[in-house]
Design an enzyme around this catalytic site. Structure first.
Site, PDB file in Angstrom:
ATOM      1  N   ASP A  24       0.877  -1.168   0.000  1.00  0.00           N
ATOM      2  CA  ASP A  24       0.000   0.000   0.000  1.00  0.00           C
ATOM      3  C   ASP A  24       0.926   1.233   0.000  1.00  0.00           C
ATOM      4  O   ASP A  24       2.115   1.112   0.332  1.00  0.00           O
ATOM      5  CB  ASP A  24      -0.864  -0.056   1.274  1.00  0.00           C
ATOM      6  CG  ASP A  24      -1.473   1.276   1.611  1.00  0.00           C
ATOM      7  OD1 ASP A  24      -2.129   1.851   0.730  1.00  0.00           O
ATOM      8  OD2 ASP A  24      -1.273   1.764   2.755  1.00  0.00           O
ATOM      9  N   ASP A  26       0.004   5.157   0.984  1.00  0.00           N
ATOM     10  CA  ASP A  26      -0.178   6.083   2.115  1.00  0.00           C
ATOM     11  C   ASP A  26      -0.137   5.352   3.454  1.00  0.00           C
ATOM     12  O   ASP A  26      -0.923   4.426   3.680  1.00  0.00           O
ATOM     13  CB  ASP A  26      -1.537   6.792   2.007  1.00  0.00           C
ATOM     14  CG  ASP A  26      -1.523   7.913   0.989  1.00  0.00           C
ATOM     15  OD1 ASP A  26      -0.554   8.676   0.977  1.00  0.00           O
ATOM     16  OD2 ASP A  26      -2.488   8.006   0.214  1.00  0.00           O
TER      17      ASP A  26
HETATM   18  O1  M1P Z   1      -4.192   5.716  -0.704  1.00  0.00           O
HETATM   19  C1  M1P Z   1      -5.188   5.925   0.230  1.00  0.00           C
HETATM   20  C2  M1P Z   1      -6.168   7.000  -0.217  1.00  0.00           C
HETATM   21  O2  M1P Z   1      -5.456   8.207  -0.471  1.00  0.00           O
HETATM   22  C3  M1P Z   1      -6.246   9.310  -0.751  1.00  0.00           C
HETATM   23  O3  M1P Z   1      -7.118   9.537   0.330  1.00  0.00           O
HETATM   24  P1  M1P Z   1      -7.240  10.951   1.110  1.00  0.00           P
HETATM   25  O4  M1P Z   1      -7.115  12.026   0.092  1.00  0.00           O
HETATM   26  O5  M1P Z   1      -8.588  10.847   1.758  1.00  0.00           O
HETATM   27  O6  M1P Z   1      -6.130  10.979   2.130  1.00  0.00           O
HETATM   28  C4  M1P Z   1      -7.121   9.065  -1.971  1.00  0.00           C
HETATM   29  O7  M1P Z   1      -6.344   9.111  -3.136  1.00  0.00           O
HETATM   30  C5  M1P Z   1      -7.847   7.742  -1.868  1.00  0.00           C
HETATM   31  O8  M1P Z   1      -8.427   7.422  -3.105  1.00  0.00           O
HETATM   32  C6  M1P Z   1      -6.923   6.618  -1.474  1.00  0.00           C
HETATM   33  O9  M1P Z   1      -7.646   5.426  -1.264  1.00  0.00           O
END
Ligand code: M1P
Length: 264
Positions: A24, A26
């Site tokens: 993953d 983030d």
């Molecule tokens: O990668 C996790 C998520 O990152 C973003 O979420 P947010 O802007 O809410 O922090 C988005 O790109 C989301 O689509 C993605 O799942």
């Protein structure tokens, strides 16, 4: 569509050619929406000598590239497989191999009703601030944000805290689930300010179909949102993967070092 042959020939030079590590983005490879650290990028380069590597993010490729291609290189060249939007857009060895369409699945008429409902709902929401881009239309999914995707980093951090306390996204998802039950959609809170909407089954496990022809014997998945409702939940719990639940990029690095580099 693919011109990239299946079979492990391309990976034969790796110490473990039948092992893949899928990450993953983030909260796992980077702090949410931030760039990966130099240490993480070096570790990934070293890991690529040991086994096959892939990213599997909820975001679209533009956002993933901002985070992982920090020296301006093409991010899909730095990973053996690149899966953006949960693998609904897929790359292997730098080439696109597959792409799914949310709008083809839902249909224009139903999607218009969905957009109308979502925008009305957000208009009526009383939250501390609102910015812009409340719906982002992607290839395989749409992303909905009550505060809006144009929020700055500080605004998104503050919103995340507010949302945790007040359950804004959780309530909205509940309402949408009821209102659009007939569409067979899944709602997944993967980040700080938004949630993803895609046809049920098009979660991150979708990416596994792209690596199936390769016959990997060990598929490691690393993610931080591995709890129910998080966007790593399904793939983390899938019987085909060995799941690693991490709490930060540092945690990911620690586990990788233990798994692949401790005996060196
Ligand atoms: O990668 C996790 C998520 O990152 C973003 O979420 P947010 O802007 O809410 O922090 C988005 O790109 C989301 O689509 C993605 O799942």
């Amino acid at each position: 569509m693919s011109e990239v042959p299946a079979g492990t020939a391309a990976f034969a030079g790796r110490t473990h050619p039948k092992t893949i590590c899928m990450f993953d983005v983030d909260g796992t490879l980077t702090v949410p929406r931030q760039q990966a650290s130099k240490e993480m990028l070096q570790l990934l380069r070293d890991l690529r000598k040991e086994c096959v590597i892939a990213f599997v993010g909820g975001s679209d490729l533009v956002k993933i590239a901002e985070q992982l291609a920090v020296d301006g290189q093409n991010v899909v060249d730095d990973f053996d497989y690149g899966f953006s939007e949960n693998g609904l857009v897929a790359y292997k060895l730098g080439k696109e191999i597959a792409r799914q369409s949310f709008i083809d699945f839902v249909g224009e008429e139903e999607y218009k009703k969905f957009v109308k409902f979502v925008l009305h709902y957000i208009a009526d929401l009383d939250i501390p601030i609102k910015r812009g881009t409340f719906i982002e239309f992607r290839n395989g999914m749409v992303n909905v944000s009550p505060i809006g995707r144009n929020a700055s980093n500080q605004e998104r951090n503050e919103y995340e805290v507010y949302d945790k306390k007040n359950g804004i996204r959780a309530k909205m998802v509940e309402v949408l689930q009821k209102e659009f039950a007939h569409l067979g959609l899944t709602y997944s809170i993967g980040g700080q300010i938004s949630f993803d909407v895609f046809p049920t089954g098009w979660d991150k496990t979708y990416s596994l179909r792209h690596i199936e022809p390769e016959g990997f014997t060990e598929i490691h998945f690393f993610g931080d949102k591995t709890y129910k409702g998080g966007n790593d939940y399904e793939i983390y719990n899938d019987p085909r993967t060995i799941g690693h639940s991490v709490n930060s990029p540092d945690d990911t690095m620690k586990i990788l070092k233990e798994l692949f580099f401790s005996k060196k």
